[in-house]
Design a protein around this motif. Structure first.
Motif, PDB file in Angstrom:
ATOM      1  N   VAL A  42     -18.902   6.683  21.113  1.00 37.05           N
ATOM      2  CA  VAL A  42     -18.134   6.183  19.967  1.00 37.05           C
ATOM      3  C   VAL A  42     -16.651   6.498  20.126  1.00 37.05           C
ATOM      4  CG1 VAL A  42     -17.804   6.554  17.487  1.00 37.05           C
ATOM      5  CG2 VAL A  42     -20.083   6.266  18.396  1.00 37.05           C
ATOM      6  N   LEU A  43     -16.342   7.577  20.826  1.00 32.38           N
ATOM      7  CA  LEU A  43     -14.938   7.976  20.984  1.00 32.38           C
ATOM      8  C   LEU A  43     -14.168   7.033  21.903  1.00 32.38           C
ATOM      9  CD1 LEU A  43     -15.351  11.835  21.175  1.00 32.38           C
ATOM     10  CD2 LEU A  43     -14.667  10.435  19.226  1.00 32.38           C
ATOM     11  N   LEU A  44     -14.861   6.147  22.570  1.00 30.08           N
ATOM     12  CA  LEU A  44     -14.169   5.147  23.384  1.00 30.08           C
ATOM     13  C   LEU A  44     -13.586   4.019  22.529  1.00 30.08           C
ATOM     14  CD1 LEU A  44     -16.548   4.871  26.456  1.00 30.08           C
ATOM     15  CD2 LEU A  44     -14.326   5.992  26.327  1.00 30.08           C
ATOM     16  N   LEU A  45     -14.098   3.840  21.320  1.00 29.49           N
ATOM     17  CA  LEU A  45     -13.580   2.776  20.443  1.00 29.49           C
ATOM     18  C   LEU A  45     -12.078   2.899  20.182  1.00 29.49           C
ATOM     19  CD1 LEU A  45     -16.437   2.413  17.822  1.00 29.49           C
ATOM     20  CD2 LEU A  45     -15.687   0.714  19.486  1.00 29.49           C
ATOM     21  N   PRO A  46     -11.570   4.049  19.743  1.00 25.35           N
ATOM     22  CA  PRO A  46     -10.128   4.132  19.511  1.00 25.35           C
ATOM     23  C   PRO A  46      -9.318   3.949  20.789  1.00 25.35           C
ATOM     24  CG  PRO A  46     -11.235   6.068  18.593  1.00 25.35           C
ATOM     25  CD  PRO A  46     -12.249   5.274  19.314  1.00 25.35           C
ATOM     26  N   VAL A  47      -9.844   4.418  21.905  1.00 25.61           N
ATOM     27  CA  VAL A  47      -9.125   4.270  23.169  1.00 25.61           C
ATOM     28  C   VAL A  47      -8.974   2.799  23.514  1.00 25.61           C
ATOM     29  CG1 VAL A  47      -9.228   4.756  25.640  1.00 25.61           C
ATOM     30  CG2 VAL A  47      -9.894   6.517  24.002  1.00 25.61           C
ATOM     31  N   TRP A  85      -2.260  -1.636  12.303  1.00 28.16           N
ATOM     32  CA  TRP A  85      -3.347  -1.462  13.267  1.00 28.16           C
ATOM     33  C   TRP A  85      -3.353  -0.036  13.837  1.00 28.16           C
ATOM     34  CZ3 TRP A  85      -7.546  -4.009  14.850  1.00 28.16           C
ATOM     35  CH2 TRP A  85      -8.086  -3.728  16.102  1.00 28.16           C
ATOM     36  N   VAL A  86      -2.203   0.447  14.270  1.00 30.69           N
ATOM     37  CA  VAL A  86      -2.128   1.776  14.872  1.00 30.69           C
ATOM     38  C   VAL A  86      -2.391   2.856  13.824  1.00 30.69           C
ATOM     39  CG1 VAL A  86      -0.578   3.427  15.997  1.00 30.69           C
ATOM     40  CG2 VAL A  86      -0.654   1.063  16.775  1.00 30.69           C
ATOM     41  N   CYS A  87      -1.848   2.722  12.646  1.00 30.31           N
ATOM     42  CA  CYS A  87      -2.092   3.707  11.584  1.00 30.31           C
ATOM     43  C   CYS A  87      -3.565   3.738  11.193  1.00 30.31           C
ATOM     44  CB  CYS A  87      -1.220   3.414  10.368  1.00 30.31           C
ATOM     45  SG  CYS A  87       0.517   3.770  10.642  1.00 30.31           S
ATOM     46  N   ALA A  88      -4.180   2.573  11.096  1.00 33.75           N
ATOM     47  CA  ALA A  88      -5.605   2.509  10.755  1.00 33.75           C
ATOM     48  C   ALA A  88      -6.447   3.198  11.826  1.00 33.75           C
ATOM     49  CB  ALA A  88      -6.040   1.056  10.581  1.00 33.75           C
ATOM     50  N   TRP A  89      -6.106   2.992  13.092  1.00 31.66           N
ATOM     51  CA  TRP A  89      -6.874   3.633  14.159  1.00 31.66           C
ATOM     52  C   TRP A  89      -6.610   5.133  14.236  1.00 31.66           C
ATOM     53  CZ3 TRP A  89     -11.241   2.492  16.079  1.00 31.66           C
ATOM     54  CH2 TRP A  89     -11.664   1.168  16.092  1.00 31.66           C
ATOM     55  N   CYS A  90      -5.452   5.580  13.807  1.00 33.88           N
ATOM     56  CA  CYS A  90      -5.208   7.029  13.735  1.00 33.88           C
ATOM     57  C   CYS A  90      -6.135   7.673  12.708  1.00 33.88           C
ATOM     58  CB  CYS A  90      -3.758   7.318  13.366  1.00 33.88           C
ATOM     59  SG  CYS A  90      -2.618   7.017  14.717  1.00 33.88           S
ATOM     60  N   VAL A  91      -6.261   7.046  11.558  1.00 35.70           N
ATOM     61  CA  VAL A  91      -7.155   7.560  10.519  1.00 35.70           C
ATOM     62  C   VAL A  91      -8.607   7.468  10.982  1.00 35.70           C
ATOM     63  CG1 VAL A  91      -7.990   7.159   8.175  1.00 35.70           C
ATOM     64  CG2 VAL A  91      -5.544   7.057   8.658  1.00 35.70           C
ATOM     65  N   PHE A 137      -3.004  -6.904  23.800  1.00 38.67           N
ATOM     66  CA  PHE A 137      -3.770  -8.073  24.238  1.00 38.67           C
ATOM     67  C   PHE A 137      -4.561  -8.736  23.122  1.00 38.67           C
ATOM     68  CE2 PHE A 137      -3.488  -4.957  27.723  1.00 38.67           C
ATOM     69  CZ  PHE A 137      -2.649  -5.675  28.555  1.00 38.67           C
ATOM     70  N   PHE A 138      -4.599  -8.138  21.940  1.00 38.91           N
ATOM     71  CA  PHE A 138      -5.326  -8.726  20.810  1.00 38.91           C
ATOM     72  C   PHE A 138      -4.395  -9.674  20.056  1.00 38.91           C
ATOM     73  CE2 PHE A 138      -7.715  -4.456  20.701  1.00 38.91           C
ATOM     74  CZ  PHE A 138      -8.642  -4.918  21.625  1.00 38.91           C
ATOM     75  N   PRO A 139      -4.696 -10.966  20.060  1.00 39.50           N
ATOM     76  CA  PRO A 139      -3.785 -11.917  19.408  1.00 39.50           C
ATOM     77  C   PRO A 139      -3.697 -11.737  17.893  1.00 39.50           C
ATOM     78  CG  PRO A 139      -5.752 -13.034  20.218  1.00 39.50           C
ATOM     79  CD  PRO A 139      -5.822 -11.623  20.696  1.00 39.50           C
ATOM     80  N   PHE A 140      -4.755 -11.275  17.249  1.00 42.21           N
ATOM     81  CA  PHE A 140      -4.698 -11.109  15.792  1.00 42.21           C
ATOM     82  C   PHE A 140      -3.819  -9.921  15.393  1.00 42.21           C
ATOM     83  CE2 PHE A 140      -8.421  -8.910  17.380  1.00 42.21           C
ATOM     84  CZ  PHE A 140      -8.347  -7.671  16.777  1.00 42.21           C
ATOM     85  N   VAL A 141      -3.578  -9.002  16.309  1.00 46.97           N
ATOM     86  CA  VAL A 141      -2.701  -7.866  16.016  1.00 46.97           C
ATOM     87  C   VAL A 141      -1.251  -8.242  16.289  1.00 46.97           C
ATOM     88  CG1 VAL A 141      -2.137  -5.486  16.627  1.00 46.97           C
ATOM     89  CG2 VAL A 141      -4.512  -6.198  16.534  1.00 46.97           C
ATOM     90  N   ASN A 142      -1.020  -9.058  17.280  1.00 49.07           N
ATOM     91  CA  ASN A 142       0.336  -9.428  17.674  1.00 49.07           C
ATOM     92  C   ASN A 142       0.812 -10.705  17.005  1.00 49.07           C
ATOM     93  OD1 ASN A 142       0.887  -7.264  19.372  1.00 49.07           O
ATOM     94  ND2 ASN A 142      -0.398  -8.161  20.963  1.00 49.07           N
ATOM     95  N   SER A 143       0.274 -11.004  15.861  1.00 45.24           N
ATOM     96  CA  SER A 143       0.717 -12.201  15.144  1.00 45.24           C
ATOM     97  C   SER A 143       1.961 -11.881  14.316  1.00 45.24           C
ATOM     98  CB  SER A 143      -0.400 -12.708  14.224  1.00 45.24           C
ATOM     99  OG  SER A 143      -0.651 -11.765  13.210  1.00 45.24           O
ATOM    100  N   ALA A 144       2.625 -12.919  13.877  1.00 40.94           N
ATOM    101  CA  ALA A 144       3.840 -12.747  13.072  1.00 40.94           C
ATOM    102  C   ALA A 144       3.498 -12.533  11.598  1.00 40.94           C
ATOM    103  CB  ALA A 144       4.743 -13.969  13.226  1.00 40.94           C
TER     104      ALA A 144
END
Length: 131
Positions: A29-34, A61-67, A42-49
């Motif tokens: 499971v710890l591979l998910l955040p990595v 996205w980054v803050c959510a994955w930190c939590v 590379f994720f288009p939904f994250v790099n959208s305007a």
């Protein structure tokens, strides 16, 4: 000369193939955040305007994955404790109780003979300061 017969450092010991590894399936499971954080560019939904919650999507996205990473680490820690891979004792409790994990010096609790004693009234001037 060393026990291995050489002059230099001893060769690194190899793990016993019959030894049981402490890696468990729930550690995957710890591979998910990595993957999520390394794959961010590379994720288009994250790099959208389109902003998420009024902020750039990458920031959210980054803050959510930190939590989520903190929550996943707490979950894995609990699973390790239940599986008996680690002790569930708190090192802070051992220090407070003066147990094995305590770094406190037992001599610290004894009075220092070089220091003058302070009487109850708070007067530490010594005999020459008293009338």
């Amino acid at each position: 000369m060393h026990e291995h017969g050489g002059v230099g450092p001893a060769p690194a010991s190899r793990p016993d193939p019959g030894a049981r590894s402490s890696m468990r399936a729930f550690h995957v499971v710890l591979l998910l955040p990595v993957v999520a954080l390394l794959g961010t560019p590379f994720f288009p939904f994250v790099n959208s305007a389109t902003p998420w919650f009024g902020l750039p999507s990458v920031v959210v996205w980054v803050c959510a994955w930190c939590v989520l990473t903190s929550l996943l680490l707490a979950w894995v820690l609990r699973r390790e404790e239940r599986a008996g891979l680690i002790g569930d004792d708190d090192p802070g409790e051992a220090e407070a109780a003066g147990g094995e994990g305590s770094d406190a010096d037992p001599l610290d609790s004894q009075p220092d003979p070089a220091r003058p004693a302070v009487d109850g009234a708070g007067d530490s001037a010594g005999p020459e300061g008293r009338a």
